[in-house]
Design an enzyme around this catalytic site. Sequence first.
Site, PDB file in Angstrom:
ATOM      1  N   ASP A 109      39.979  -5.447 -23.889  1.00 25.16           N
ATOM      2  CA  ASP A 109      41.125  -5.242 -23.000  1.00 25.16           C
ATOM      3  C   ASP A 109      41.734  -3.846 -23.148  1.00 25.16           C
ATOM      4  O   ASP A 109      42.563  -3.429 -22.335  1.00 25.16           O
ATOM      5  CB  ASP A 109      42.201  -6.311 -23.255  1.00 25.16           C
ATOM      6  CG  ASP A 109      41.866  -7.636 -22.560  1.00 25.16           C
ATOM      7  OD1 ASP A 109      41.061  -7.627 -21.613  1.00 25.16           O
ATOM      8  OD2 ASP A 109      42.418  -8.674 -22.964  1.00 25.16           O
ATOM      9  N   THR A 165      40.711 -17.284 -20.076  1.00 26.01           N
ATOM     10  CA  THR A 165      41.851 -17.555 -20.923  1.00 26.01           C
ATOM     11  C   THR A 165      42.230 -19.005 -20.698  1.00 26.01           C
ATOM     12  O   THR A 165      41.525 -19.729 -20.033  1.00 26.01           O
ATOM     13  CB  THR A 165      42.911 -16.519 -20.511  1.00 26.01           C
ATOM     14  OG1 THR A 165      42.364 -15.238 -20.789  1.00 26.01           O
ATOM     15  CG2 THR A 165      44.233 -16.635 -21.161  1.00 26.01           C
ATOM     16  N   SER A 210      47.457  -6.672 -21.785  1.00 24.15           N
ATOM     17  CA  SER A 210      47.005  -7.961 -21.269  1.00 24.15           C
ATOM     18  C   SER A 210      47.487  -8.133 -19.834  1.00 24.15           C
ATOM     19  O   SER A 210      48.365  -7.406 -19.363  1.00 24.15           O
ATOM     20  CB  SER A 210      47.603  -9.066 -22.144  1.00 24.15           C
ATOM     21  OG  SER A 210      47.367 -10.335 -21.596  1.00 24.15           O
ATOM     22  N   GLY A 242      42.246 -15.944 -16.210  1.00 28.39           N
ATOM     23  CA  GLY A 242      41.628 -15.180 -15.121  1.00 28.39           C
ATOM     24  C   GLY A 242      41.656 -13.678 -15.308  1.00 28.39           C
ATOM     25  O   GLY A 242      41.405 -12.945 -14.357  1.00 28.39           O
ATOM     26  N   GLY A 243      41.988 -13.199 -16.521  1.00 31.58           N
ATOM     27  CA  GLY A 243      41.986 -11.757 -16.743  1.00 31.58           C
ATOM     28  C   GLY A 243      42.883 -11.065 -15.738  1.00 31.58           C
ATOM     29  O   GLY A 243      44.021 -11.473 -15.500  1.00 31.58           O
TER      30      GLY A 243
END
Length: 568
Positions: free
Chosen positions: A398, A356, A427, A448-449
């Site tokens: 996601d 991201t 998210s 970084g998820g």
Amino acid sequence: MPAAAISPQPVEGRRGMVVSDQALASAVGAEILRQGGNAVDAAVAVGYAQAVVNPCCGNLGGGGFMTLRLADGRAFVVDFREMAPGAATADMYLDAKGAAIARASLDGWRAVGVPGTVMGLDTALTRFGSLPRAVVMAPAIRLAREGFLLTAADAAILATGTQAFKADPTLAAIFLRDGLPLQPGERLVQADLAATLEAIAGDGPDAFYRGAVADKLATASAAGGGLIAKADLAAYRVPLRQPVTCSYRGYDIVSAPPPSSGGTALCELLNVLEAYPLGYLGFGSADTVHLMTEAMRHVYVDRNSALGDPDFVANPVDRLTSKAYAAAIRAGIDRDRATPSRDLGPGVAPHEGGQTTHYSVLDAAGNAVAVTTSLNAYFGARVMAPGTGFLLNDTMDDFTIRPGAPNLFGLVQGAANAIAPGKRPLSSMTPTIVTRDGKPFLVLGSPGGARIITAVAQAIVNVIDHGMTLQEAVDAPRIHHQWLPDLIYAEPFALSADTVRALAERGHRVVLQQPWGAVEAILSADARPAGAPLPSFADDTLKLWQPSPGTVYGANDNRRPAGAAAAP
Ligand code: GLY
């Protein structure tokens, strides 16, 4: 107390600050502030510039969250998260036997959610900005039309997409030269993207969601087996949500609510940690890492099982972010032993059953904006509708593809985040503003998820508990635990060998990994209480590091070396 040695001094400013992971985009934001724009104007300009100069992650074809806190204290979150198309179904990525089809939710048009970025940026500008759309978009249009010279860091990120670009003639024509990766010093010109941006600058979001761009998107999606129809684009909406708020050691936290788990998980984590003397226990010590790990382990049980799109499921945010709940979690934490993750889970008390990019802006008036936005994986689904110039997200990944199956970030999620038409996937984005006595203190966030939440939490703890300078707090090596898999991930130099041994004796398994995330952060020295000085061997370093009143610091995370902090 700053080490005054492990990191360079952050960038200093007095009339605001812009930090992003692409230096040209940061410069665009600083220029908009110099022109008299406010932090929202600058953030919107950075957002469009990022779509041009940071194609892996900045985007028109993705989504995200903008946390903004105005100088008068009002705070909002612009939710421009992608939505599942109307034809999406809960089992759309499963085979006939109910198994997840490898990469089906990650690659190609079927992985694409309805993009939110254009309407999100425009909603923020219309509601809270002060400059005309054409003015804030002009730098992005110029960068796309005239091109920009790639630095080595820009070229390195682009090179990660080479195989995908080679597989798609539309992408190859833009991101490869004669079939080969672009080199540092080459100019990246994006004429189709310039035309799309010009159309948006002229006609607003309708140019994207209803006009010729929508036609091209729907046509390419259908041809590629995707689900996005023109009706999905026309139906896309951007809610303005109330942020999640909490306190930490006298500071106030404002962050993103569901459909991001970020603010809720950050507050839950900080609430649990608040009762532990982390500053006394020390950065990177086995005691500190043990307690942070145990707190993270509990937080990710809730993150993965209890949260989802608030338009579809009830989110117990008040309970999860309460001090009483944090105390209940602490009661289950053994100070000396790791709790096996298999012993925790939804329904086990006290729980109920990318890549991201982030940019932060603070203006001289005290308006603060934190934006995290994404295509999900680098370059998203690696598809582009011919003639549009922008990449599409693969954010459908996601969602919970199948309960119990890990996603791109290894997250094992539950039914609250199941796919449904028009639903937004959960998210981890955590665009966050920390205030002290009503004044902005920190503006920060990270890619970084699943690791976004812990990266942001550690930057906050590094500043507040460990007394680091902003750059030190951003640079300091990180750890991460997310309940499943039951491992502590550690960046190089985060833990000494005897710390790893001490953690192993408590039942932890540590796995060393490449650095992750990129915390792009701003700190206002005025809102920081002076710390007690350490006795000095010689007074030749620390006195050079004392912040002066009115100073604003910006720190780019060198894990993304293309980035920069820019003062207006
Ligand atoms: N795409 C990563 C996230 O939103 O958490």
